[in-house]
Design a protein around this motif. Structure first.
Motif, PDB file in Angstrom:
ATOM      1  N   GLY A 182       0.821  -1.198   0.000  1.00 57.36           N
ATOM      2  CA  GLY A 182       0.000   0.000   0.000  1.00 57.36           C
ATOM      3  C   GLY A 182       0.859   1.252   0.000  1.00 57.36           C
ATOM      4  O   GLY A 182       2.089   1.190  -0.117  1.00 57.36           O
ATOM      5  N   PRO A 183       0.259   2.426   0.119  1.00 62.12           N
ATOM      6  CA  PRO A 183       1.024   3.681   0.145  1.00 62.12           C
ATOM      7  C   PRO A 183       2.046   3.683   1.275  1.00 62.12           C
ATOM      8  O   PRO A 183       1.746   3.278   2.401  1.00 62.12           O
ATOM      9  N   VAL A 184       3.252   4.123   0.977  1.00 63.90           N
ATOM     10  CA  VAL A 184       4.350   4.133   1.949  1.00 63.90           C
ATOM     11  C   VAL A 184       4.465   5.526   2.567  1.00 63.90           C
ATOM     12  O   VAL A 184       4.593   6.520   1.862  1.00 63.90           O
ATOM     13  N   ARG A 185       4.419   5.571   3.884  1.00 68.38           N
ATOM     14  CA  ARG A 185       4.469   6.847   4.599  1.00 68.38           C
ATOM     15  C   ARG A 185       5.701   6.983   5.497  1.00 68.38           C
ATOM     16  O   ARG A 185       5.954   8.056   6.039  1.00 68.38           O
ATOM     17  N   GLU A 186       6.475   5.913   5.646  1.00 70.09           N
ATOM     18  CA  GLU A 186       7.590   5.948   6.591  1.00 70.09           C
ATOM     19  C   GLU A 186       8.664   4.976   6.128  1.00 70.09           C
ATOM     20  O   GLU A 186       8.366   3.854   5.711  1.00 70.09           O
ATOM     21  N   CYS A 329       5.896  11.558   3.085  1.00 70.48           N
ATOM     22  CA  CYS A 329       6.695  10.437   3.584  1.00 70.48           C
ATOM     23  C   CYS A 329       7.824  10.948   4.466  1.00 70.48           C
ATOM     24  O   CYS A 329       8.435  11.977   4.192  1.00 70.48           O
ATOM     25  N   GLY A 361       4.234   0.602   4.918  1.00 71.79           N
ATOM     26  CA  GLY A 361       3.077   1.031   4.153  1.00 71.79           C
ATOM     27  C   GLY A 361       1.794   0.829   4.928  1.00 71.79           C
ATOM     28  O   GLY A 361       1.784   0.296   6.043  1.00 71.79           O
ATOM     29  N   ASP A 362       0.687   1.219   4.315  1.00 68.90           N
ATOM     30  CA  ASP A 362      -0.608   1.090   4.972  1.00 68.90           C
ATOM     31  C   ASP A 362      -1.049  -0.357   5.106  1.00 68.90           C
ATOM     32  O   ASP A 362      -1.898  -0.686   5.943  1.00 68.90           O
ATOM     33  N   GLU A 363      -0.470  -1.253   4.294  1.00 70.24           N
ATOM     34  CA  GLU A 363      -0.938  -2.642   4.272  1.00 70.24           C
ATOM     35  C   GLU A 363       0.170  -3.641   4.561  1.00 70.24           C
ATOM     36  O   GLU A 363       0.004  -4.836   4.301  1.00 70.24           O
ATOM     37  N   ARG A 376       0.546 -11.301   3.559  1.00 70.02           N
ATOM     38  CA  ARG A 376       0.556 -10.304   2.500  1.00 70.02           C
ATOM     39  C   ARG A 376       1.555 -10.681   1.413  1.00 70.02           C
ATOM     40  O   ARG A 376       1.296 -10.496   0.222  1.00 70.02           O
TER      41      ARG A 376
END
Length: 470
Positions: A182-186, A329, A361-363, A376
């Motif tokens: 999912g989207p990566v934030r860190e 990020c 990521g979110d997932e 996953r």
């Protein structure tokens, strides 16, 4: 002297260049004006500058070409390389070498960091192609200048972050772009350098200048070794190799490893310049980098819906290269053996390791190139290979010098990457330590300045010793 064109580049134009520079870039030779270059059947005339250590390893990868000149200020340290290429002319001063040998087509630079920009610029001004070890330069300002000069001269360039051409880098990009976590934030990146353990070190940091003044070893031109750096007496704590931890000569653990370790992340997440940089560390002084530090970069959301200029991902549209959003990020760097907290969901017994990379990521998350949670990983097991594979880091550069596609770490990519890496070192300056406990530094890449602490801007570049100008 102000950075050239720093006030003449519009924000739109800068961001367009940033998007073009943040992929696995390969451009047709005609874009770089190389149609008149040597044919693929010709052999390049290559000169080595700084050949005793990593330079020797680089030259071994260039032996399909003609090694015509060798330059090093330390005859004893470079003796094994002089012996390996007995037909090559020998020099101590790369300026003299480039003046005398017009037949040189390209140079390979592996000097200490404080010479990188000078050796590269001397070559670029003479129209020579350049391979330069990482980090591209010693200062942020030099990275901006060097990328501009290479672009204007239309020479072929490559920085020595060899992993950019690897299968691992491509696999990471493909996993992120496929939405594997999912989207990566860190992101967290860490290294054990400068230490390898309690009683062993790669190079010294966290120490003061030695008081002893031993004689300069026979065969070492100490004045040329210092080059643009301030004069100081010779000591074996500086050379060979152990210069990395000294502010005047090296760029510390971040400069040494950051361009290697951050490169895959910048490609996968299409990162450009950060908006905010802040750091913390063990005790610092004005001579050497600290024993350990932690640097945090904050990046804005990327407009990944824009058609990429990167031929590797051309034709892939939508939300990002592979249909995934690119939100704001945070990237955190650790050195000196510091590590991030274990991510939630990492099974007991699984090691973070002394050196590593973690994308959250979110997932799910990716540790190294392994996807978690394991459930996953099973769901996204068959991620297609959408990026063309590299023939090899060094081969990319050689082929490009002969009119082929531009290398993956050419200076339009390596310059901005080096700028970001070296911004982190400014947060470690002892002169700014108290101020930077009050706020984080805010960076404007177009104006080329920190907007909230004028004193920090003094460290974007360095003063050069008399007789040395860039």
């Amino acid at each position: 002297m102000k950075p050239s064109n720093s006030g003449k580049v519009s924000r739109r134009r800068f961001l367009q260049h940033s998007v073009a520079a943040t992929g696995l870039m390969i451009l047709p030779a005609r874009v770089l004006g190389l149609d008149g270059g040597p044919s693929a059947n010709n052999r390049l005339n290559i000169a080595g500058i700084g050949i005793g250590g990593q330079g020797a390893a680089n030259l071994r990868q260039m032996e399909s070409e003609n090694i015509v000149a060798l330059c090093d200020v330390d005859e004893r340290h470079a003796a094994h390389v002089f012996q390996r290429y007995p037909k090559a002319r020998r020099f101590r001063d790369y300026r003299k070498m480039l003046d005398e040998m017009k037949e040189i087509d390209a140079v390979v630079i592996a000097t200490p960091d404080h010479h990188h920009a000078f050796a590269a610029m001397e070559a670029i001004r003479r129209g020579k192609h350049v391979y330069c070890e990482k980090p591209l330069t010693h200062s942020v300002w030099e990275a901006r200048r060097l990328a501009e000069a290479a672009r204007q001269a239309r020479v072929v360039t490559q920085m020595g972050n060899q992993g950019q051409a690897s299968e691992e880098t491509r696999a990471l990009c493909e996993a992120v772009w496929a939405g594997a976590i999912g989207p990566v934030r860190e992101v967290h990146i860490w290294t054990d350098r400068p230490s390898r353990g309690l009683f062993e070190e790669y190079w010294p940091q966290g120490i003061d200048r030695p008081r002893e003044t031993p004689p300069v070893p026979e065969g070492l031109d100490w004045d040329l070794w210092l080059g643009p750096a301030p004069a100081r007496p010779y000591h074996p704590v500086y050379a060979p190799f152990r210069w990395r931890g000294w502010w005047d000569f090296g760029t510390g653990a971040l400069g040494d490893i950051g361009c290697h370790a951050m490169d895959p992340v910048f490609r996968a997440l299409k990162l450009g310049a950060p908006l905010i940089v802040q750091g913390s560390s063990t005790r610092v002084n004005a001579e050497t980098y600290p024993l350990g530090s932690m640097i945090t970069y904050e990046f804005p959301a990327r407009d990944a819906s824009v058609q990429s200029h990167n031929p590797h991902i051309r034709g892939l549209t939508g939300r990002g290269a592979g249909g995934i959003a690119m939100p704001p990020c945070k990237v955190v760097w650790y050195d000196g053996g510091l590590r991030p907290p274990r991510p939630a969901g990492l099974p007991d017994g699984h090691l973070l390791g002394d050196n590593g990379r973690l994308l959250i990521g979110d997932e799910g998350f990716i540790l190294g190139n392994r996807i978690y949670p394991l459930e996953r990983a099973k769901e996204v097991a068959e991620i297609p290979k959408t990026i063309p594979r590299s023939p090899g880091h060094y081969i990319e550069w050689i082929q490009a010098c002969k009119g082929g596609p531009a290398p993956g770490s050419n200076f339009d990519w390596a310059g901005p990457l080096t700028e970001t890496v070296l911004l982190g070192n400014i947060t470690l300056r002892v002169q700014l330590r108290e101020d930077l406990t009050r706020f984080a530094l805010r960076w404007d890449p177009v104006a080329f300045r920190f907007t909230n602490l004028e004193e920090a801007n003094a460290f974007l570049r360095r003063e050069y010793r008399a007789g040395w100008t860039l």
